[in-house]
Write an enzyme that holds these catalytic residues in place. Sequence first.
Site, PDB file in Angstrom:
ATOM      1  N   ILE A  11      48.441   0.422 -44.415  1.00  0.00           N
ATOM      2  CA  ILE A  11      49.484   1.417 -44.673  1.00  0.00           C
ATOM      3  C   ILE A  11      49.238   2.691 -43.876  1.00  0.00           C
ATOM      4  O   ILE A  11      50.174   3.274 -43.320  1.00  0.00           O
ATOM      5  CB  ILE A  11      49.633   1.665 -46.184  1.00  0.00           C
ATOM      6  CG1 ILE A  11      50.171   0.377 -46.832  1.00  0.00           C
ATOM      7  CG2 ILE A  11      50.545   2.849 -46.462  1.00  0.00           C
ATOM      8  CD1 ILE A  11      50.183   0.369 -48.333  1.00  0.00           C
ATOM      9  N   GLN A  14      50.456   2.056 -40.411  1.00  0.00           N
ATOM     10  CA  GLN A  14      51.912   1.987 -40.317  1.00  0.00           C
ATOM     11  C   GLN A  14      52.566   3.353 -40.508  1.00  0.00           C
ATOM     12  O   GLN A  14      53.552   3.675 -39.846  1.00  0.00           O
ATOM     13  CB  GLN A  14      52.471   1.009 -41.363  1.00  0.00           C
ATOM     14  CG  GLN A  14      52.009  -0.416 -41.183  1.00  0.00           C
ATOM     15  CD  GLN A  14      52.316  -0.976 -39.816  1.00  0.00           C
ATOM     16  OE1 GLN A  14      53.438  -0.912 -39.347  1.00  0.00           O
ATOM     17  NE2 GLN A  14      51.307  -1.509 -39.160  1.00  0.00           N
ATOM     18  N   GLU A  15      52.043   4.148 -41.421  1.00  0.00           N
ATOM     19  CA  GLU A  15      52.668   5.422 -41.770  1.00  0.00           C
ATOM     20  C   GLU A  15      52.325   6.538 -40.785  1.00  0.00           C
ATOM     21  O   GLU A  15      53.155   7.397 -40.513  1.00  0.00           O
ATOM     22  CB  GLU A  15      52.255   5.853 -43.189  1.00  0.00           C
ATOM     23  CG  GLU A  15      52.777   4.968 -44.286  1.00  0.00           C
ATOM     24  CD  GLU A  15      54.279   5.069 -44.473  1.00  0.00           C
ATOM     25  OE1 GLU A  15      54.873   6.109 -44.161  1.00  0.00           O
ATOM     26  OE2 GLU A  15      54.861   4.073 -44.943  1.00  0.00           O
ATOM     27  N   GLY A  16      51.098   6.556 -40.282  1.00  0.00           N
ATOM     28  CA  GLY A  16      50.669   7.684 -39.470  1.00  0.00           C
ATOM     29  C   GLY A  16      50.407   8.895 -40.348  1.00  0.00           C
ATOM     30  O   GLY A  16      50.861   8.963 -41.486  1.00  0.00           O
TER      31      GLY A  16
END
Length: 108
Positions: A11, A14-16
Amino acid sequence: MEIREQDLAFIIAQEGYSRKAYADGGGGRYSIGYGTRAKDAHEIISIEEAETRLRDALEHFAQGLEQKLVFEPTPDQQTALLSLVYNLGLVGANKIITICNAGDFGKA
């Protein structure tokens, strides 16, 4: 359902990370860190705080997800389902959860 490092790492990737709050969709909502809700438009947080907030959010979603699942997910399924509910919420992910509960993972 216990949050594993694999779940967090996926996560996070994916989120940064954003140390400053940013507008996230309409309605005056602001997000920060790895996509958690900011307290206000001017908030700034550290990576450590961002990880703590992400873990707390995932623990919340994991409890709800665990109540809805009728099978024991593999590690990869758990990561995918946690990412799904983190982004869509439990209600938004309900159709996919229902498909997974029916064992039709290819369709999910």
